[in-house]
Design an enzyme around this catalytic site. Structure first.
Site, PDB file in Angstrom:
ATOM      1  N   LYS A  36      -8.762  -7.456   8.089  1.00  0.00           N
ATOM      2  CA  LYS A  36      -7.562  -7.979   7.406  1.00  0.00           C
ATOM      3  C   LYS A  36      -6.342  -7.097   7.684  1.00  0.00           C
ATOM      4  CE  LYS A  36      -9.350  -7.782   3.217  1.00  0.00           C
ATOM      5  NZ  LYS A  36     -10.753  -7.421   3.412  1.00  0.00           N
ATOM      6  N   ARG A  54      -8.015 -10.617  -5.092  1.00  0.00           N
ATOM      7  CA  ARG A  54      -9.439 -10.400  -4.829  1.00  0.00           C
ATOM      8  C   ARG A  54     -10.316 -10.962  -5.951  1.00  0.00           C
ATOM      9  NH1 ARG A  54      -8.642  -5.379  -1.531  1.00  0.00           N
ATOM     10  NH2 ARG A  54     -10.616  -4.789  -0.603  1.00  0.00           N
ATOM     11  N   ARG A 113     -14.298   2.841  11.727  1.00  0.00           N
ATOM     12  CA  ARG A 113     -12.833   2.720  11.547  1.00  0.00           C
ATOM     13  C   ARG A 113     -12.151   4.081  11.466  1.00  0.00           C
ATOM     14  NH1 ARG A 113     -11.436  -1.950   7.260  1.00  0.00           N
ATOM     15  NH2 ARG A 113     -12.095  -0.464   5.680  1.00  0.00           N
ATOM     16  N   ARG A 121     -11.306   6.797   6.194  1.00  0.00           N
ATOM     17  CA  ARG A 121     -11.126   6.600   4.755  1.00  0.00           C
ATOM     18  C   ARG A 121     -12.341   7.114   3.994  1.00  0.00           C
ATOM     19  NH1 ARG A 121      -9.360   0.443   3.951  1.00  0.00           N
ATOM     20  NH2 ARG A 121     -10.752   0.733   2.180  1.00  0.00           N
ATOM     21  N   ARG A 136     -19.031  -2.303  -1.860  1.00  0.00           N
ATOM     22  CA  ARG A 136     -17.846  -3.171  -1.715  1.00  0.00           C
ATOM     23  C   ARG A 136     -18.249  -4.588  -1.274  1.00  0.00           C
ATOM     24  NH1 ARG A 136     -14.761   0.582   2.143  1.00  0.00           N
ATOM     25  NH2 ARG A 136     -13.258  -1.076   2.372  1.00  0.00           N
TER      26      ARG A 136
HETATM   27  P1  AMP Z   1      -8.826  -2.206   0.937  1.00  0.00           P
HETATM   28  O1  AMP Z   1      -8.021  -1.192   1.668  1.00  0.00           O
HETATM   29  O2  AMP Z   1      -8.132  -3.523   0.802  1.00  0.00           O
HETATM   30  O3  AMP Z   1     -10.234  -2.336   1.460  1.00  0.00           O
HETATM   31  O4  AMP Z   1      -8.984  -1.655  -0.586  1.00  0.00           O
HETATM   32  C1  AMP Z   1      -9.602  -0.408  -0.840  1.00  0.00           C
HETATM   33  C2  AMP Z   1     -10.009  -0.354  -2.302  1.00  0.00           C
HETATM   34  O5  AMP Z   1      -8.843  -0.472  -3.145  1.00  0.00           O
HETATM   35  C3  AMP Z   1     -10.949  -1.461  -2.761  1.00  0.00           C
HETATM   36  O6  AMP Z   1     -12.323  -1.194  -2.482  1.00  0.00           O
HETATM   37  C4  AMP Z   1     -10.654  -1.473  -4.266  1.00  0.00           C
HETATM   38  O7  AMP Z   1     -11.281  -0.393  -4.915  1.00  0.00           O
HETATM   39  C5  AMP Z   1      -9.145  -1.233  -4.310  1.00  0.00           C
HETATM   40  N1  AMP Z   1      -8.376  -2.496  -4.235  1.00  0.00           N
HETATM   41  C6  AMP Z   1      -7.547  -2.896  -3.239  1.00  0.00           C
HETATM   42  N2  AMP Z   1      -7.004  -4.097  -3.499  1.00  0.00           N
HETATM   43  C7  AMP Z   1      -7.508  -4.485  -4.696  1.00  0.00           C
HETATM   44  C8  AMP Z   1      -7.357  -5.645  -5.500  1.00  0.00           C
HETATM   45  N3  AMP Z   1      -6.574  -6.675  -5.121  1.00  0.00           N
HETATM   46  N4  AMP Z   1      -8.032  -5.698  -6.675  1.00  0.00           N
HETATM   47  C9  AMP Z   1      -8.804  -4.686  -7.085  1.00  0.00           C
HETATM   48  N5  AMP Z   1      -9.026  -3.561  -6.368  1.00  0.00           N
HETATM   49  C10 AMP Z   1      -8.390  -3.457  -5.181  1.00  0.00           C
END
Ligand code: AMP
Length: 219
Positions: A13, A88, A127, A162, A173
Site C-alpha cells: 500500500k 482499517r 522491507r 521497521r 497484524r
Molecule cells: P502501517 O504502516 O499502515 O502498516 O501501520 C503500522 C501500525 O500503525 C499498525 O500495525 C497499527 O498498529 C497502526 N495503525 C496505522 N493505521 C491505523 C489505523 N487506521 N487504525 C488503527 N491503527 C493503525
C-alpha cells in the site's frame, strides 16, 4: 481522485501510494507514517499509540479518526489524495465518510491489493526504508532492491527496518487484518467503488494494474 488502498500488511500500500502521488501530484495520507512520526517525537498521540503498534494491534479508532479529521478540517485540505492504511475498521470507514461529507466530498475508488497470507511474512521481513526525513523511500530485498545493498538510492543513507516488521508482529497484524479490516471489502463493494488488484509480482506490475484500472474508471 480520492482513493484508498486496502490490503494486508506488506501488500505494498505504502509503495503504491507513493508512486501514485508522485505521478499524479496527489497527497499521500498514511496513518502508519503519521503514527511513527508521532512516536518518534514522543507526542501525546505517539505515546498513546506506541504499545498498540509494538504489539501489532490497531490503535483506538478515535485516535486515528481525530488525526484524519484534523487534516481535513484545515483550509489546505487535499482535493485529491491516496489513503494508505486508513480506514482499517468499519467504525473508521463510517467516521471517514462523515469527515469527507462535511467538506462535500466522497471516495472515488477503494483498491484492494490482493496478496495471499503465505507471501506476506516473506515480503514484510524483506522491507527496508530510508530514515531521512522527507525521503521515506522504501525498498525490498527481492522485489525492489536498492542499487547498493542497504543504502538509499536517493540519499546514500543506510536503510532501516521497521520495529513492527518482525515475523511475530506481522502474524499478529495479519490476524487483525482478517478480523477487522477485511470487513471493509463488502462495505466498499456494496457502494460499487471496490476494485480488486492482483498484488503479487513486481512493484511496477502492480502499479501498471492500478493505473490501468484508474484509466478505465476515468474514461
Ligand atoms: P502501517 O504502516 O499502515 O502498516 O501501520 C503500522 C501500525 O500503525 C499498525 O500495525 C497499527 O498498529 C497502526 N495503525 C496505522 N493505521 C491505523 C489505523 N487506521 N487504525 C488503527 N491503527 C493503525
Amino acid at each position: 481522485m480520492r482513493i484508498l488502498l486496502l490490503g494486508p500488511p506488506g501488500c505494498g500500500k505504502g509503495t503504491q501510494a507513493k508512486l501514485l502521488c508522485k505521478k499524479f501530484g496527489w497527497e499521500h495520507i498514511g496513518t502508519g507514517d503519521l503514527l511513527r512520526e508521532a512516536m518518534r517525537k514522543q507526542t501525546p498521540v505517539g505515546l498513546r499509540a506506541q504499545p498498540f503498534v509494538d504489539k501489532g494491534n490497531l490503535v483506538p479508532d478515535e485516535l486515528v479518526n481525530d488525526l484524519i479529521a484534523e487534516r481535513f478540517a484545515r483550509e489546505d485540505r487535499p482535493a485529491a489524495f491516496v489513503m494508505d492504511g486508513y480506514p482499517r475498521t468499519l467504525a473508521q470507514a463510517e467516521a471517514f465518510d462523515g469527515i469527507l461529507a462535511k467538506v462535500g466530498k466522497a471516495l472515488d475508488i477503494a483498491f484492494l491489493i490482493d496478496v495471499p497470507d503465505e507471501a506476506i511474512v516473506k515480503r514484510v521481513c524483506g522491507r527496508w526504508s530510508c530514515p531521512k526525513l522527507g525521503c521515506k523511500a522504501t525498498y525490498h530485498t527481492h522485489n525492489n532492491p536498492p542499487l547498493v545493498a542497504g543504502v538509499c538510492n536517493d540519499c546514500g543513507v543506510a536503510l532501516v527496518q521497521r520495529a513492527d516488521d518482525s515475523a511475530e508482529t506481522v502474524t499478529a497484524r495479519l490476524v487483525v487484518y482478517h478480523k477487522d479490516t477485511e470487513r471493509l471489502i463488502p462495505y466498499y463493494h456494496a457502494r460499487g467503488i471496490l476494485v480488486r488488484v492482483e498484488g503479487g509480482g513486481e512493484v511496477k506490475g502492480v502499479f501498471g494494474r492500478i493505473t490501468e484500472s484508474l484509466g478505465k474508471v476515468c474514461n
